[in-house]
Design a protein around this motif. Structure first.
Motif, PDB file in Angstrom:
ATOM      1  N   THR A  76       6.427  15.605 -10.642  1.00  0.00           N
ATOM      2  CA  THR A  76       5.024  14.922 -10.657  1.00  0.00           C
ATOM      3  C   THR A  76       3.962  15.589 -11.353  1.00  0.00           C
ATOM      4  O   THR A  76       2.777  15.170 -11.276  1.00  0.00           O
ATOM      5  N   GLN A  77       4.181  16.867 -11.684  1.00  0.00           N
ATOM      6  CA  GLN A  77       3.214  17.538 -12.463  1.00  0.00           C
ATOM      7  C   GLN A  77       3.232  17.378 -13.765  1.00  0.00           C
ATOM      8  O   GLN A  77       2.175  17.781 -14.502  1.00  0.00           O
ATOM      9  N   ARG A  78       4.013  16.631 -14.486  1.00  0.00           N
ATOM     10  CA  ARG A  78       4.327  15.915 -15.724  1.00  0.00           C
ATOM     11  C   ARG A  78       2.980  15.134 -16.132  1.00  0.00           C
ATOM     12  O   ARG A  78       2.519  14.606 -15.128  1.00  0.00           O
ATOM     13  N   GLN A  79       3.027  14.613 -17.256  1.00  0.00           N
ATOM     14  CA  GLN A  79       1.789  13.694 -17.682  1.00  0.00           C
ATOM     15  C   GLN A  79       2.715  12.733 -18.443  1.00  0.00           C
ATOM     16  O   GLN A  79       3.600  12.839 -19.192  1.00  0.00           O
ATOM     17  N   GLY A  80       2.152  11.403 -18.143  1.00  0.00           N
ATOM     18  CA  GLY A  80       2.607  10.110 -18.906  1.00  0.00           C
ATOM     19  C   GLY A  80       4.262   9.847 -18.264  1.00  0.00           C
ATOM     20  O   GLY A  80       5.043   9.659 -19.421  1.00  0.00           O
TER      21      GLY A  80
ATOM     22  N   LEU B 221       3.060  12.508  -4.680  1.00  0.00           N
ATOM     23  CA  LEU B 221       2.887  11.484  -5.164  1.00  0.00           C
ATOM     24  C   LEU B 221       1.397  10.777  -5.176  1.00  0.00           C
ATOM     25  O   LEU B 221       0.994  10.412  -6.169  1.00  0.00           O
ATOM     26  N   SER B 222       0.917  10.932  -4.033  1.00  0.00           N
ATOM     27  CA  SER B 222      -0.323  10.256  -3.851  1.00  0.00           C
ATOM     28  C   SER B 222      -1.492  10.835  -4.717  1.00  0.00           C
ATOM     29  O   SER B 222      -2.036  10.349  -5.511  1.00  0.00           O
ATOM     30  N   ALA B 223      -1.285  12.484  -4.723  1.00  0.00           N
ATOM     31  CA  ALA B 223      -2.315  13.030  -5.726  1.00  0.00           C
ATOM     32  C   ALA B 223      -2.187  12.994  -7.266  1.00  0.00           C
ATOM     33  O   ALA B 223      -3.109  13.247  -7.984  1.00  0.00           O
ATOM     34  N   ARG B 224      -0.804  12.803  -7.629  1.00  0.00           N
ATOM     35  CA  ARG B 224      -0.586  12.936  -8.963  1.00  0.00           C
ATOM     36  C   ARG B 224      -0.509  11.642  -9.942  1.00  0.00           C
ATOM     37  O   ARG B 224       0.246  11.629 -10.990  1.00  0.00           O
ATOM     38  N   GLY B 225      -0.383  10.576  -9.105  1.00  0.00           N
ATOM     39  CA  GLY B 225      -0.194   9.342 -10.037  1.00  0.00           C
ATOM     40  C   GLY B 225      -0.341   7.935  -9.214  1.00  0.00           C
ATOM     41  O   GLY B 225      -1.052   8.161  -8.220  1.00  0.00           O
TER      42      GLY B 225
ATOM     43  N   MET C 178      -4.315   0.524 -21.821  1.00  0.00           N
ATOM     44  CA  MET C 178      -4.494   1.663 -20.897  1.00  0.00           C
ATOM     45  C   MET C 178      -4.546   3.028 -21.801  1.00  0.00           C
ATOM     46  O   MET C 178      -3.724   3.430 -22.487  1.00  0.00           O
ATOM     47  N   ALA C 179      -5.779   3.364 -21.720  1.00  0.00           N
ATOM     48  CA  ALA C 179      -6.112   4.368 -22.716  1.00  0.00           C
ATOM     49  C   ALA C 179      -5.420   5.757 -22.183  1.00  0.00           C
ATOM     50  O   ALA C 179      -4.788   6.426 -22.892  1.00  0.00           O
ATOM     51  N   GLU C 180      -5.486   6.031 -20.840  1.00  0.00           N
ATOM     52  CA  GLU C 180      -4.857   7.433 -20.604  1.00  0.00           C
ATOM     53  C   GLU C 180      -3.710   6.831 -19.802  1.00  0.00           C
ATOM     54  O   GLU C 180      -3.530   6.018 -19.031  1.00  0.00           O
ATOM     55  N   LYS C 181      -2.631   7.581 -20.084  1.00  0.00           N
ATOM     56  CA  LYS C 181      -1.187   7.322 -19.319  1.00  0.00           C
ATOM     57  C   LYS C 181      -1.097   8.191 -18.283  1.00  0.00           C
ATOM     58  O   LYS C 181      -0.847   9.145 -18.189  1.00  0.00           O
ATOM     59  N   ARG C 182      -1.563   7.522 -17.059  1.00  0.00           N
ATOM     60  CA  ARG C 182      -1.484   7.971 -15.560  1.00  0.00           C
ATOM     61  C   ARG C 182       0.134   7.900 -15.035  1.00  0.00           C
ATOM     62  O   ARG C 182       0.568   6.819 -15.636  1.00  0.00           O
ATOM     63  N   ASN C 183       0.429   9.079 -14.420  1.00  0.00           N
ATOM     64  CA  ASN C 183       2.011   8.794 -13.846  1.00  0.00           C
ATOM     65  C   ASN C 183       2.216   7.456 -13.140  1.00  0.00           C
ATOM     66  O   ASN C 183       1.062   7.317 -12.347  1.00  0.00           O
ATOM     67  N   ILE C 184       3.093   6.998 -13.122  1.00  0.00           N
ATOM     68  CA  ILE C 184       3.412   5.903 -12.072  1.00  0.00           C
ATOM     69  C   ILE C 184       4.781   6.289 -11.439  1.00  0.00           C
ATOM     70  O   ILE C 184       5.848   6.509 -12.035  1.00  0.00           O
ATOM     71  N   PHE C 185       4.676   6.103 -10.235  1.00  0.00           N
ATOM     72  CA  PHE C 185       5.654   6.748  -9.346  1.00  0.00           C
ATOM     73  C   PHE C 185       6.382   5.434  -8.507  1.00  0.00           C
ATOM     74  O   PHE C 185       5.374   4.716  -7.530  1.00  0.00           O
TER      75      PHE C 185
ATOM     76  N   LEU D 142       6.447   4.524   5.833  1.00  0.00           N
ATOM     77  CA  LEU D 142       6.048   5.736   4.918  1.00  0.00           C
ATOM     78  C   LEU D 142       5.867   5.223   3.604  1.00  0.00           C
ATOM     79  O   LEU D 142       4.963   5.758   3.005  1.00  0.00           O
ATOM     80  N   TYR D 143       6.665   4.100   3.132  1.00  0.00           N
ATOM     81  CA  TYR D 143       6.523   3.390   1.754  1.00  0.00           C
ATOM     82  C   TYR D 143       4.787   2.958   1.660  1.00  0.00           C
ATOM     83  O   TYR D 143       4.221   3.163   0.830  1.00  0.00           O
ATOM     84  N   GLU D 144       4.518   2.515   2.843  1.00  0.00           N
ATOM     85  CA  GLU D 144       3.199   1.617   2.776  1.00  0.00           C
ATOM     86  C   GLU D 144       2.224   2.688   2.973  1.00  0.00           C
ATOM     87  O   GLU D 144       1.038   2.450   2.330  1.00  0.00           O
ATOM     88  N   GLU D 145       2.382   3.675   3.599  1.00  0.00           N
ATOM     89  CA  GLU D 145       1.321   4.705   3.746  1.00  0.00           C
ATOM     90  C   GLU D 145       1.262   5.468   2.357  1.00  0.00           C
ATOM     91  O   GLU D 145       0.055   5.917   2.040  1.00  0.00           O
ATOM     92  N   VAL D 146       2.185   5.796   1.539  1.00  0.00           N
ATOM     93  CA  VAL D 146       1.918   6.436   0.265  1.00  0.00           C
ATOM     94  C   VAL D 146       1.462   5.549  -0.706  1.00  0.00           C
ATOM     95  O   VAL D 146       1.024   6.026  -1.878  1.00  0.00           O
TER      96      VAL D 146
END
Length: 175
Positions: free
Chosen positions: A71-75, A94-98, A1-8, A143-147
């Motif tokens: 959620t504004q942090r990285q990695g 959550l949806s927009a940032r990871g 994984m080259a870039e470390k995207r946020n995982i929520f 809601l979990y399913e939606e996001v």
């Protein structure tokens, strides 16, 4: 994984979000944060106390503010509280940032995993814990399913296997 995207990680109490999240962060050399622990640290009090003093609404406001910030942090691997998805703003962040992973579990498994846990304010002092879990599932599961970008059942897997599965899925998700 080259870039470390946020995982929520989202899902109901007892789904394994914290345990799997720690394992995942360790394997990916990423920072792990549990939003409930972060709320307690910043408040200088446990969640049960916050619920007693501010009610669920007060707690949810704190949760929304802290998750927005985290959620504004990285990695970051972030384990959210079971009710975090009740906030539309939180779901949007959550949806927009990871990548959002819904760790799905059954009410039976939740009941088994939470019955001796005294740190679950919504389950304290109730006559029928299973009924409360079923009612929460009716409201929250959609809601979990939606996001969610990825949905994974957690009932029969170890945290390490789940973390490996998530890593494989994320690699494929990004390509």
């Amino acid at each position: 994984m080259a870039e470390k995207r946020n995982i929520f990680l989202v899902g109901p109490m007892g789904a394994g979000k914290s345990t799997i999240g720690r394992q995942l962060a360790q394997q990916l050399s990423m920072e792990f944060v549990d939003s409930d622990n972060e709320i307690e640290t910043r408040a200088g009090a446990d969640i049960g106390w916050i619920f007693d003093i501010e009610g669920e609404a007060g707690f949810r406001k704190r949760e929304e503010r802290i998750i927005s910030e985290l959620t504004q942090r990285q990695g970051l691997v972030l384990s959210t509280g079971g009710g975090a998805v009740l906030s539309k703003d939180t779901r949007n962040h959550l949806s927009a940032r990871g990548i959002v992973i819904y760790l799905k579990t059954t009410v039976d498994k939740q009941y088994e995993r939470t019955q001796r846990d005294k740190k679950r304010p919504l389950l304290q002092g109730v006559d029928d814990v299973r009924q409360v879990l079923e009612e929460l599932a009716k409201v929250r599961n959609p809601l979990y399913e939606e996001v969610a970008d990825i949905v994974l059942p957690t009932d029969e897997q170890s945290a390490k296997l789940m973390a490996n599965q998530i890593i494989d899925l994320i690699d494929n998700f990004q390509n």
